[in-house]
Design a protein around this motif. Structure first.
Motif, mmCIF file in Angstrom:
data_model
loop_
_atom_site.group_PDB
_atom_site.id
_atom_site.type_symbol
_atom_site.label_atom_id
_atom_site.label_comp_id
_atom_site.label_asym_id
_atom_site.label_seq_id
_atom_site.Cartn_x
_atom_site.Cartn_y
_atom_site.Cartn_z
ATOM 1 N N TRP A 102 7.958 12.728 -0.158
ATOM 2 C CA TRP A 102 7.116 12.147 0.901
ATOM 3 C C TRP A 102 6.464 10.849 0.434
ATOM 4 C CZ3 TRP A 102 1.440 13.018 2.111
ATOM 5 C CH2 TRP A 102 1.123 12.583 3.399
ATOM 6 N N ASP A 103 6.573 9.813 1.295
ATOM 7 C CA ASP A 103 6.006 8.511 0.929
ATOM 8 C C ASP A 103 4.587 8.304 1.463
ATOM 9 O OD1 ASP A 103 6.526 8.390 3.599
ATOM 10 O OD2 ASP A 103 7.843 6.634 3.536
ATOM 11 N N GLY A 104 4.036 9.309 2.112
ATOM 12 C CA GLY A 104 2.683 9.172 2.666
ATOM 13 C C GLY A 104 2.682 8.654 4.084
ATOM 14 N N GLU A 105 3.845 8.243 4.606
ATOM 15 C CA GLU A 105 3.930 7.683 5.956
ATOM 16 C C GLU A 105 4.842 8.499 6.879
ATOM 17 O OE1 GLU A 105 2.738 5.098 7.831
ATOM 18 O OE2 GLU A 105 1.274 4.636 6.289
ATOM 19 N N GLU A 107 6.129 10.871 9.144
ATOM 20 C CA GLU A 107 5.402 11.912 9.878
ATOM 21 C C GLU A 107 6.209 13.197 10.010
ATOM 22 O OE1 GLU A 107 3.253 10.901 13.296
ATOM 23 O OE2 GLU A 107 2.664 8.958 12.496
ATOM 24 N N ALA A 110 5.667 15.075 6.879
ATOM 25 C CA ALA A 110 4.300 15.614 6.859
ATOM 26 C C ALA A 110 4.201 16.854 7.756
ATOM 27 C CB ALA A 110 3.311 14.554 7.318
ATOM 28 N N GLU A 111 4.861 16.784 8.908
ATOM 29 C CA GLU A 111 4.831 17.938 9.819
ATOM 30 C C GLU A 111 5.534 19.143 9.215
ATOM 31 O OE1 GLU A 111 6.127 17.175 13.829
ATOM 32 O OE2 GLU A 111 4.482 15.765 14.104
ATOM 33 N N ASN B 17 -2.363 3.324 4.404
ATOM 34 C CA ASN B 17 -1.570 4.360 5.072
ATOM 35 C C ASN B 17 -2.504 5.332 5.815
ATOM 36 O OD1 ASN B 17 -2.505 6.246 3.213
ATOM 37 N ND2 ASN B 17 -0.716 6.060 1.893
ATOM 38 N N GLN B 18 -1.890 6.304 6.488
ATOM 39 C CA GLN B 18 -2.692 7.209 7.319
ATOM 40 C C GLN B 18 -3.717 8.005 6.501
ATOM 41 O OE1 GLN B 18 0.275 9.528 9.367
ATOM 42 N NE2 GLN B 18 0.352 8.100 11.094
ATOM 43 N N SER B 19 -3.287 8.448 5.320
ATOM 44 C CA SER B 19 -4.211 9.238 4.481
ATOM 45 C C SER B 19 -5.419 8.397 4.074
ATOM 46 C CB SER B 19 -3.505 9.735 3.227
ATOM 47 O OG SER B 19 -2.415 10.533 3.585
ATOM 48 N N ARG B 29 -5.478 13.015 7.637
ATOM 49 C CA ARG B 29 -4.312 12.195 7.968
ATOM 50 C C ARG B 29 -3.719 12.618 9.314
ATOM 51 N NH1 ARG B 29 0.493 12.725 8.710
ATOM 52 N NH2 ARG B 29 0.345 14.950 8.320
#
Lengths: 273, 71
Positions: A102-105, A107, A110-111, B17-19, B29
């Protein structure tokens, strides 16, 4: 003199009120039909029950089934605990893989991470409830032979301890993983005030979700209690189940109802929204 | 939903970024993600916080567009 522009909204208001009353009447008729159908259903069950009793029917678990139950039930929690442990370890491995990539972006990733941890938390919650059920079942099956089934009783006790340990350790792991991605989260699973501290560290959207989920749970509990009460009542009439199940269901029902209503009153009195 | 927003663009300008955006505004986030997608309308407090962090006005991020059928 009133302008035509002023009259239009007033006319629409009257139409809305009339439509509202019609809607209310329709809803009431639907409600009445549902009540009548429920009453008819209840009466049918009652009549059928009385007729069944008159035929001399008594529910008896076949001896072979009782024997299998007696042998299997005490070990159920050990098997359930081992199965849960394996499943949860696999899910956590999946989480770690997604997290590493995961690159932090992204989504979607993340989900997926959220879903995996939610799976773990659902499994532990359901597992713990099943654990209590199987422990009760095991003890019930062992009661008649308790004096000569020491290993069965030991397995039942070790099983519930093992399952509880798996559930708590898994919850702790899942919460720690959530905290890694969301460092603002607070709370320790081993702390008795965990839920309070956790909610205090949630933001407005998370709290909204928790409150919505709680309301759904309350509604589900209300429906479940009504169904359980009917089952317990039928059990009392047909299977000589006694009054105790009805008392237990009533206690749960009342706790849920009073908890919800007093919570609503507190919110109206003091809370800042 | 009648509330549209430019939070993603404002966040890109800020280069976070979102976080990180969540950390700056005290939310998760997931909440930032839901706002950006238009799935959640934030409270006035959070909208003001987001605007302050981005160094713009609330109207630069959020705009209310009334639907025809809602009038």
């Amino acid at each position: 003199m009133r302008d035509k522009k002023d009259e239009a909204p007033a006319g629409r208001g009257a139409q809305d009120a009339s439509a509202g009353k019609r809607g209310e009447r329709r809803t009431f008729i639907k409600f009445l039909i549902l009540v009548l159908l429920s009453a008819a259903g209840g009466a049918l069950v009652g009549i059928a029950g009385v007729k069944l009793i008159k035929t001399g029917f008594t529910p008896v678990i076949p001896a072979q089934a009782a024997g299998v139950l007696r042998m299997a039930a005490p070990w159920a929690n050990l098997v359930l605990g081992a199965g849960m442990l394996a499943g949860i370890l696999l899910r956590i491995r999946t989480y770690r893989k997604i997290r590493a990539a995961w690159d932090g972006e992204d989504e979607d990733a993340a989900e997926r991470m959220d879903e995996v941890l939610t799976d773990v938390l659902i499994a532990t919650a359901v597992g713990q409830i099943l654990g209590y059920f199987f422990f009760g079942l095991g003890m019930y099956a062992l009661l008649p032979v308790m004096d000569r089934s020491g290993e069965g009783a030991l397995a039942a006790i070790l099983g519930i301890i093992f399952l509880t340990a798996v559930c708590i350790a898994s919850q702790k792991r899942a919460v720690d993983l959530v905290k890694e991605v969301n460092p603002e989260k607070r709370g320790n699973v081993y702390d008795m005030r965990f839920h309070k501290v956790w909610i205090e560290s949630c933001d407005e959207l998370e709290r909204l979700r928790i409150y919505q989920a709680s309301y759904r749970a309350y509604k589900a509990t209300q429906a479940a209690c009504l169904i359980l009460w009917i089952l317990c009542f039928t059990g009392m009439l047909l299977f000589d189940a006694g009054l105790f199940p009805i008392v237990v269901v009533t206690a749960v029902w009342m706790t849920s109802c009073i908890g919800y209503l007093t919570g609503c009153r507190k919110k109206n009195d003091k809370s800042r929204w | 939903m009648p509330l549209s927003n430019h939070l993603k663009e404002q966040r890109a300008k800020l280069g976070v970024n979102q976080s990180e955006m969540g950390r700056l505004t005290g939310v998760s986030r997931q909440t930032i993600s839901q706002i950006e997608r238009g799935d959640y309308s934030p409270s006035v407090t959070l909208a003001l916080k987001l605007a302050k962090v981005c160094g713009v006005t609330v109207e630069d991020i959020f705009s209310y567009e009334e639907d025809e059928h809602e009038r």
